[in-house]
Design an enzyme around this catalytic site. Sequence first.
Site, short mmCIF file in Angstrom:
data_model
loop_
_atom_site.label_atom_id
_atom_site.label_comp_id
_atom_site.label_asym_id
_atom_site.label_seq_id
_atom_site.Cartn_x
_atom_site.Cartn_y
_atom_site.Cartn_z
N TYR A 25 1.14 -1.32 -0.03
CA TYR A 25 0.15 0.05 0.28
C TYR A 25 0.80 1.28 -0.09
CZ TYR A 25 -3.98 2.48 0.68
OH TYR A 25 -5.90 3.94 0.48
N SER A 27 3.08 3.73 -3.17
CA SER A 27 3.18 4.99 -4.06
C SER A 27 2.24 3.95 -4.94
CB SER A 27 4.62 5.04 -4.68
OG SER A 27 4.49 5.70 -5.71
N HIS A 108 6.41 -3.84 -12.50
CA HIS A 108 7.18 -4.01 -13.44
C HIS A 108 7.89 -4.70 -13.36
CE1 HIS A 108 10.94 -2.27 -14.06
NE2 HIS A 108 12.26 -2.84 -13.04
P1 NAD Z 1 6.88 1.98 -2.55
O1 NAD Z 1 8.25 1.38 -2.14
O2 NAD Z 1 6.15 3.09 -2.08
O3 NAD Z 1 5.76 0.61 -1.81
C1 NAD Z 1 6.22 -1.06 -1.44
C2 NAD Z 1 4.82 -1.57 -0.34
O4 NAD Z 1 4.89 -2.77 -0.29
C3 NAD Z 1 5.09 -0.54 1.16
O5 NAD Z 1 4.40 0.80 1.39
C4 NAD Z 1 4.63 -1.81 2.36
O6 NAD Z 1 2.86 -1.37 2.11
C5 NAD Z 1 4.53 -3.36 1.13
N1 NAD Z 1 6.45 -3.38 2.09
C6 NAD Z 1 7.41 -2.76 2.24
N2 NAD Z 1 8.05 -3.58 2.85
C7 NAD Z 1 8.00 -4.94 2.53
C8 NAD Z 1 8.16 -6.12 2.95
N3 NAD Z 1 9.88 -6.29 2.98
N4 NAD Z 1 7.63 -7.54 2.23
C9 NAD Z 1 5.85 -6.75 2.51
N5 NAD Z 1 5.58 -5.83 1.98
C10 NAD Z 1 6.40 -4.50 2.43
O7 NAD Z 1 6.18 1.05 -4.01
P2 NAD Z 1 6.01 1.28 -5.18
O8 NAD Z 1 7.18 2.65 -5.54
O9 NAD Z 1 4.33 1.37 -5.45
O10 NAD Z 1 7.07 -0.16 -5.44
C11 NAD Z 1 5.30 -0.53 -5.99
C12 NAD Z 1 5.79 -1.58 -7.06
O11 NAD Z 1 5.19 -0.53 -8.26
C13 NAD Z 1 7.73 -1.90 -8.19
O12 NAD Z 1 7.45 -3.01 -8.80
C14 NAD Z 1 7.50 -0.41 -8.70
O13 NAD Z 1 8.78 -1.30 -9.56
C15 NAD Z 1 6.54 -0.47 -9.58
N6 NAD Z 1 6.28 0.89 -9.96
C16 NAD Z 1 6.31 2.08 -9.24
C17 NAD Z 1 6.33 2.90 -9.52
C18 NAD Z 1 6.14 4.68 -9.06
O14 NAD Z 1 5.78 5.50 -9.42
N7 NAD Z 1 6.85 4.47 -7.57
C19 NAD Z 1 5.63 3.71 -11.42
C20 NAD Z 1 5.70 2.53 -11.54
C21 NAD Z 1 5.71 1.02 -11.17
#
Ligand code: NAD
Length: 344
Positions: A25, A27, A108
């Site tokens: 939960y 970004s 991703h």
């Molecule tokens: P993030 O770091 O913002 O959030 C990840 C979430 O995962 C955390 O908020 C938490 O709820 C949970 N988490 C954290 N550590 C954990 C663990 N050890 N075990 C289980 N859950 C855990 O991540 P994000 O940036 O939303 O990225 C998620 C996916 O989306 C990735 O594959 C990333 O490459 C992809 N992505 C991100 C963006 C972006 O703008 N941030 C854009 C495109 C794709």
Amino acid sequence: MTTLFYHDDAQPELLKAKRIAILGYGSQGHAHALNLRDSGHDVRVGLRPESGSVHKAEEAGLRVLPISDACAEADVIMVLVPDTEQKRTYDQEIAPQLSAGKCLLFAHGFNIRFNLISPPPDVDVAMIAPKGPGHLVRRTYVDGAGVPALVAVHHDATGQAHALALAYADAIGATRAGVLETTFAEETETDLFGEQVVLCGGVTALVRAGYETLVEAGYQPESAYFECLHELKLIVDLMYEEGITGMRYSVSDTAEYGDLTRGSRVITDAVKGEMKKILTEIQDGTFAAEWIEENEIGRPRYRELREAGKRHPIEQIGTTLRAMMPFVSAGRQKVSEASGGDTD
Ligand code: NAD
Ligand code: MG
């Protein structure tokens, strides 16, 4: 051939019949979960019970379950935990709950492209990768717009993987902006290349080298900061809006002549040769192996380089100057509070 999909290409009802689990939960996770819910889909959020996000997701009215329980219930599982945590999460909590016909989605391609995760052959594996940060995926959806996305199918076990992924893209608002067909390999390799060579690595090295050159020549650090860092956004905004030609139209003829005659002396053929080497390291897995190893040993080099970056004089002068321009970072999180994220 380039294929772009829009709202009329999607079959939202395909996803209506499915139970969806959003794992994480952060970004992307909060944006996907809320957009899917507001599009009328059956969403649950999978989180570690000790996660600080449990409360946030519940406050937003979402149902939260431990990750393995969410996966057990769901037909469609979107993996939105950090890329470096996905293999462990998959091995321990997702894989035991997979059964024939379920659909595993990623935002991703890293873990699939570099074979860290190898789902069983009776499971659909696809990607919907929004080309924008999560808070924009949510904000544009609420505004009736959307962030473009990439769609890719790694494995189609049911014959419906692509249609289901497209219905998912539709539900988060991406088909309002355009959904581009790609592959896990293309998405992963171009994403890593972009952030290493242009968007993050290339641009920060260019800015700092320009700043250092001016300061070492005796100019005021304030001048160097305004020239090499602050103004960059104004120029990039013009490129974003009107392309390189449009930006050149807006700057003075003197600036344009300097651009036309000097740019290729900075970004030389040797620099482009280095870009090709970096691309090869991405394609052959060298970068992925290095980053996986770095994570396994607790990220010592990552931490050291990040701290060294913070100590660069351009950061001190920037902090001082931005404090006098509060409008520059108005409404945005302080860097020290931000959790990090992705570039696209
Ligand atoms: P993030 O770091 O913002 O959030 C990840 C979430 O995962 C955390 O908020 C938490 O709820 C949970 N988490 C954290 N550590 C954990 C663990 N050890 N075990 C289980 N859950 C855990 O991540 P994000 O940036 O939303 O990225 C998620 C996916 O989306 C990735 O594959 C990333 O490459 C992809 N992505 C991100 C963006 C972006 O703008 N941030 C854009 C495109 C794709
Ligand atoms: Mg990216």
